[in-house]
Write an enzyme that holds these catalytic residues in place. Structure first.
Site, PDB file in Angstrom:
ATOM      1  N   LYS A  13      42.251 -34.783  -0.194  1.00  0.00           N
ATOM      2  CA  LYS A  13      42.526 -35.961  -1.024  1.00  0.00           C
ATOM      3  C   LYS A  13      41.913 -37.218  -0.409  1.00  0.00           C
ATOM      4  O   LYS A  13      41.218 -37.974  -1.076  1.00  0.00           O
ATOM      5  CB  LYS A  13      44.049 -36.168  -1.189  1.00  0.00           C
ATOM      6  CG  LYS A  13      44.786 -34.975  -1.780  1.00  0.00           C
ATOM      7  CD  LYS A  13      46.282 -35.234  -1.932  1.00  0.00           C
ATOM      8  CE  LYS A  13      47.050 -35.390  -0.630  1.00  0.00           C
ATOM      9  NZ  LYS A  13      47.109 -34.183   0.211  1.00  0.00           N
ATOM     10  N   ARG A  88      54.613 -37.602  -5.266  1.00  0.00           N
ATOM     11  CA  ARG A  88      54.880 -36.346  -4.576  1.00  0.00           C
ATOM     12  C   ARG A  88      56.177 -35.704  -4.991  1.00  0.00           C
ATOM     13  O   ARG A  88      56.499 -34.632  -4.492  1.00  0.00           O
ATOM     14  CB  ARG A  88      55.018 -36.640  -3.083  1.00  0.00           C
ATOM     15  CG  ARG A  88      53.776 -36.516  -2.304  1.00  0.00           C
ATOM     16  CD  ARG A  88      54.148 -37.077  -0.954  1.00  0.00           C
ATOM     17  NE  ARG A  88      53.645 -36.289   0.116  1.00  0.00           N
ATOM     18  CZ  ARG A  88      52.495 -36.521   0.710  1.00  0.00           C
ATOM     19  NH1 ARG A  88      51.715 -37.481   0.301  1.00  0.00           N
ATOM     20  NH2 ARG A  88      52.131 -35.784   1.721  1.00  0.00           N
ATOM     21  N   ARG A 127      41.538 -31.480  12.090  1.00  0.00           N
ATOM     22  CA  ARG A 127      41.261 -32.870  11.698  1.00  0.00           C
ATOM     23  C   ARG A 127      41.349 -33.822  12.887  1.00  0.00           C
ATOM     24  O   ARG A 127      42.260 -33.774  13.702  1.00  0.00           O
ATOM     25  CB  ARG A 127      42.251 -33.332  10.635  1.00  0.00           C
ATOM     26  CG  ARG A 127      42.116 -34.842  10.358  1.00  0.00           C
ATOM     27  CD  ARG A 127      42.843 -35.306   9.139  1.00  0.00           C
ATOM     28  NE  ARG A 127      44.209 -34.881   9.109  1.00  0.00           N
ATOM     29  CZ  ARG A 127      44.958 -34.867   8.007  1.00  0.00           C
ATOM     30  NH1 ARG A 127      44.459 -35.264   6.869  1.00  0.00           N
ATOM     31  NH2 ARG A 127      46.194 -34.461   8.066  1.00  0.00           N
ATOM     32  N   ARG A 160      46.222 -36.656  14.392  1.00  0.00           N
ATOM     33  CA  ARG A 160      47.420 -37.222  13.781  1.00  0.00           C
ATOM     34  C   ARG A 160      48.665 -36.552  14.345  1.00  0.00           C
ATOM     35  O   ARG A 160      48.667 -35.365  14.603  1.00  0.00           O
ATOM     36  CB  ARG A 160      47.354 -36.995  12.254  1.00  0.00           C
ATOM     37  CG  ARG A 160      47.352 -38.285  11.476  1.00  0.00           C
ATOM     38  CD  ARG A 160      46.991 -38.062  10.036  1.00  0.00           C
ATOM     39  NE  ARG A 160      48.037 -37.382   9.276  1.00  0.00           N
ATOM     40  CZ  ARG A 160      47.989 -37.197   7.956  1.00  0.00           C
ATOM     41  NH1 ARG A 160      46.955 -37.637   7.268  1.00  0.00           N
ATOM     42  NH2 ARG A 160      48.960 -36.577   7.327  1.00  0.00           N
ATOM     43  N   ARG A 171      55.231 -29.271   6.291  1.00  0.00           N
ATOM     44  CA  ARG A 171      54.581 -30.071   5.238  1.00  0.00           C
ATOM     45  C   ARG A 171      54.172 -29.181   4.062  1.00  0.00           C
ATOM     46  O   ARG A 171      54.282 -29.574   2.911  1.00  0.00           O
ATOM     47  CB  ARG A 171      53.363 -30.794   5.815  1.00  0.00           C
ATOM     48  CG  ARG A 171      53.758 -31.999   6.673  1.00  0.00           C
ATOM     49  CD  ARG A 171      52.642 -32.434   7.602  1.00  0.00           C
ATOM     50  NE  ARG A 171      51.435 -32.849   6.930  1.00  0.00           N
ATOM     51  CZ  ARG A 171      50.241 -32.867   7.502  1.00  0.00           C
ATOM     52  NH1 ARG A 171      50.094 -32.485   8.764  1.00  0.00           N
ATOM     53  NH2 ARG A 171      49.199 -33.273   6.832  1.00  0.00           N
TER      54      ARG A 171
HETATM   55  P1  AP5 Z   1      41.865 -34.823   4.284  1.00  0.00           P
HETATM   56  O1  AP5 Z   1      40.907 -35.436   3.316  1.00  0.00           O
HETATM   57  O2  AP5 Z   1      42.385 -35.656   5.385  1.00  0.00           O
HETATM   58  O3  AP5 Z   1      43.045 -34.085   3.492  1.00  0.00           O
HETATM   59  P2  AP5 Z   1      44.287 -34.688   2.728  1.00  0.00           P
HETATM   60  O4  AP5 Z   1      44.444 -33.931   1.447  1.00  0.00           O
HETATM   61  O5  AP5 Z   1      44.188 -36.172   2.640  1.00  0.00           O
HETATM   62  O6  AP5 Z   1      45.454 -34.198   3.681  1.00  0.00           O
HETATM   63  P3  AP5 Z   1      46.650 -35.007   4.344  1.00  0.00           P
HETATM   64  O7  AP5 Z   1      47.082 -34.204   5.540  1.00  0.00           O
HETATM   65  O8  AP5 Z   1      46.306 -36.429   4.565  1.00  0.00           O
HETATM   66  O9  AP5 Z   1      47.719 -34.870   3.232  1.00  0.00           O
HETATM   67  P4  AP5 Z   1      49.199 -35.081   3.400  1.00  0.00           P
HETATM   68  O10 AP5 Z   1      49.605 -35.109   1.975  1.00  0.00           O
HETATM   69  O11 AP5 Z   1      49.895 -34.101   4.239  1.00  0.00           O
HETATM   70  O12 AP5 Z   1      49.334 -36.432   4.243  1.00  0.00           O
HETATM   71  P5  AP5 Z   1      49.654 -37.928   3.836  1.00  0.00           P
HETATM   72  O13 AP5 Z   1      48.956 -38.814   4.762  1.00  0.00           O
HETATM   73  O14 AP5 Z   1      49.499 -38.130   2.388  1.00  0.00           O
HETATM   74  O15 AP5 Z   1      41.130 -33.541   4.904  1.00  0.00           O
HETATM   75  C1  AP5 Z   1      41.743 -32.797   5.957  1.00  0.00           C
HETATM   76  C2  AP5 Z   1      40.686 -32.352   6.973  1.00  0.00           C
HETATM   77  O16 AP5 Z   1      39.767 -31.448   6.341  1.00  0.00           O
HETATM   78  C3  AP5 Z   1      39.817 -33.476   7.554  1.00  0.00           C
HETATM   79  O17 AP5 Z   1      39.515 -33.167   8.890  1.00  0.00           O
HETATM   80  C4  AP5 Z   1      38.530 -33.432   6.719  1.00  0.00           C
HETATM   81  O18 AP5 Z   1      37.427 -33.861   7.456  1.00  0.00           O
HETATM   82  C5  AP5 Z   1      38.438 -31.944   6.398  1.00  0.00           C
HETATM   83  N1  AP5 Z   1      37.842 -31.666   5.093  1.00  0.00           N
HETATM   84  C6  AP5 Z   1      38.135 -32.266   3.910  1.00  0.00           C
HETATM   85  N2  AP5 Z   1      37.411 -31.715   2.896  1.00  0.00           N
HETATM   86  C7  AP5 Z   1      36.643 -30.725   3.487  1.00  0.00           C
HETATM   87  C8  AP5 Z   1      35.690 -29.799   2.973  1.00  0.00           C
HETATM   88  N3  AP5 Z   1      35.364 -29.740   1.679  1.00  0.00           N
HETATM   89  N4  AP5 Z   1      35.101 -28.939   3.856  1.00  0.00           N
HETATM   90  C9  AP5 Z   1      35.418 -28.975   5.181  1.00  0.00           C
HETATM   91  N5  AP5 Z   1      36.320 -29.833   5.718  1.00  0.00           N
HETATM   92  C10 AP5 Z   1      36.919 -30.711   4.879  1.00  0.00           C
HETATM   93  O19 AP5 Z   1      51.233 -38.000   4.149  1.00  0.00           O
HETATM   94  C11 AP5 Z   1      51.717 -37.963   5.457  1.00  0.00           C
HETATM   95  C12 AP5 Z   1      53.226 -38.126   5.465  1.00  0.00           C
HETATM   96  O20 AP5 Z   1      53.575 -39.414   4.930  1.00  0.00           O
HETATM   97  C13 AP5 Z   1      54.003 -37.147   4.600  1.00  0.00           C
HETATM   98  O21 AP5 Z   1      54.270 -35.942   5.292  1.00  0.00           O
HETATM   99  C14 AP5 Z   1      55.276 -37.956   4.302  1.00  0.00           C
HETATM  100  O22 AP5 Z   1      56.150 -37.945   5.406  1.00  0.00           O
HETATM  101  C15 AP5 Z   1      54.747 -39.356   4.135  1.00  0.00           C
HETATM  102  N6  AP5 Z   1      54.391 -39.670   2.744  1.00  0.00           N
HETATM  103  C16 AP5 Z   1      53.141 -39.979   2.283  1.00  0.00           C
HETATM  104  N7  AP5 Z   1      53.165 -40.189   0.970  1.00  0.00           N
HETATM  105  C17 AP5 Z   1      54.437 -40.000   0.575  1.00  0.00           C
HETATM  106  C18 AP5 Z   1      55.094 -40.063  -0.680  1.00  0.00           C
HETATM  107  N8  AP5 Z   1      54.432 -40.351  -1.803  1.00  0.00           N
HETATM  108  N9  AP5 Z   1      56.429 -39.815  -0.711  1.00  0.00           N
HETATM  109  C19 AP5 Z   1      57.117 -39.531   0.399  1.00  0.00           C
HETATM  110  N10 AP5 Z   1      56.569 -39.457   1.613  1.00  0.00           N
HETATM  111  C20 AP5 Z   1      55.228 -39.688   1.712  1.00  0.00           C
HETATM  112 MG    MG Z   2      45.232 -37.799   3.521  1.00  0.00          MG
END
Ligand code: AP5
Ligand code: MG
Length: 212
Positions: A13, A88, A127, A160, A171
């Site tokens: 994402k 979410r 990552r 992270r 997660r």
């Molecule tokens: P990346 O693009 O970073 O993936 P992502 O989908 O953004 O994954 P996240 O881990 O950020 O999602 P998440 O939902 O767990 O975390 P968030 O920060 O939202 O890609 C991942 C890796 O793969 C990278 O190394 C990238 O380089 C690589 N990659 C990407 N595409 C690739 C490809 N095609 N080929 C090869 N490699 C590739 O949330 C974190 C925490 O915040 C949550 O756990 C929660 O506690 C809180 N939180 C956030 N939002 C909310 C909400 N709305 N409600 C409640 N709590 C929330």
């Molecule tokens: Mg992300």
């Protein structure tokens, strides 16, 4: 263009939202990034959110809704936005729907980024973020040049806090339980688009822009 990127942790994402932001000149709105910033700055929100995020659980709906409604009221969202990691839960999706209805700017589409579990694990454990440029990298998938570029400029590869195997497992469970129901939510509203999010970053981006 007003879109939601929906997908499991590691589905890409953030990676794809950044590309869209650069190409289409619309902001990426990532609740995860905003919460991590609040944690780093030690704000009141941040102090509450820290332990929840470290365990891989969800921050309360009303906290993220507050963050989102403030962000969406800023002028740079006028021509659209990419929501990354929000909504979410069904409650968040209902709140977003209401908020956007009030603003007279309904969502165009929710894009589900579909990736197999074994690939998600590799993307998450591998990552890293460059401490100098903030660029998202991956020890398994980024080219040696990209990794060297960060290091030779004096940057470090930062992992992270929630990218350890135990937290990743939780997660993914939380995603299945609380977020996956949103697939049906958007399908019922005729707003769901699914893309295959496996393959290289550029291949996924091509599919994403074709779908949009
Ligand atoms: P990346 O693009 O970073 O993936 P992502 O989908 O953004 O994954 P996240 O881990 O950020 O999602 P998440 O939902 O767990 O975390 P968030 O920060 O939202 O890609 C991942 C890796 O793969 C990278 O190394 C990238 O380089 C690589 N990659 C990407 N595409 C690739 C490809 N095609 N080929 C090869 N490699 C590739 O949330 C974190 C925490 O915040 C949550 O756990 C929660 O506690 C809180 N939180 C956030 N939002 C909310 C909400 N709305 N409600 C409640 N709590 C929330
Ligand atoms: Mg992300």
């Amino acid at each position: 263009m007003r879109i939601v990127l929906l997908g499991a942790p590691g589905s890409g994402k953030g990676t794809q939202a950044k590309k869209l932001m650069a190409d289409r000149n619309i902001p990426q709105i990532s609740t995860g990034d905003m919460l991590r910033e609040a944690v780093a700055n030690g704000t009141r929100f941040g102090l509450k959110a820290r332990s929840i995020m470290e365990a891989g659980n969800l921050v309360p709906d009303e906290v993220v809704l507050g963050i989102i409604s403030e962000r969406l009221s800023q002028p740079d969202t006028q021509d659209g936005f990419v929501l990354d990691g929000f909504p979410r839960t069904t409650q968040q999706a209902l709140d977003l729907e209401e908020l956007l209805d009030q603003m007279g700017t309904p969502l165009d589409t929710a894009v589900l980024m579909d990736v197999d579990l074994d690939i998600l694990m590799k993307r998450l454990t591998g990552r890293r973020t460059c401490s100098l440029t903030g660029k998202l990298l991956n020890v398994y998938f980024s080219s040696q040049e990209e990794i060297d570029e960060c290091r030779s400029a004096g940057g470090e590869l930062i992992q992270r806090e929630d990218d350890n195997e135990e937290t990743i497992g939780n997660r993914l469970d939380v995603y299945r339980e609380s977020t996956e129901p949103l697939i049906e939510f958007y399908r019922e509203r005729d707003k769901l688009t699914t893309i295959n999010a496996e393959g290289t970053i550029d291949e996924v981006y091509e599919r994403l822009t074709a779908a949009l």
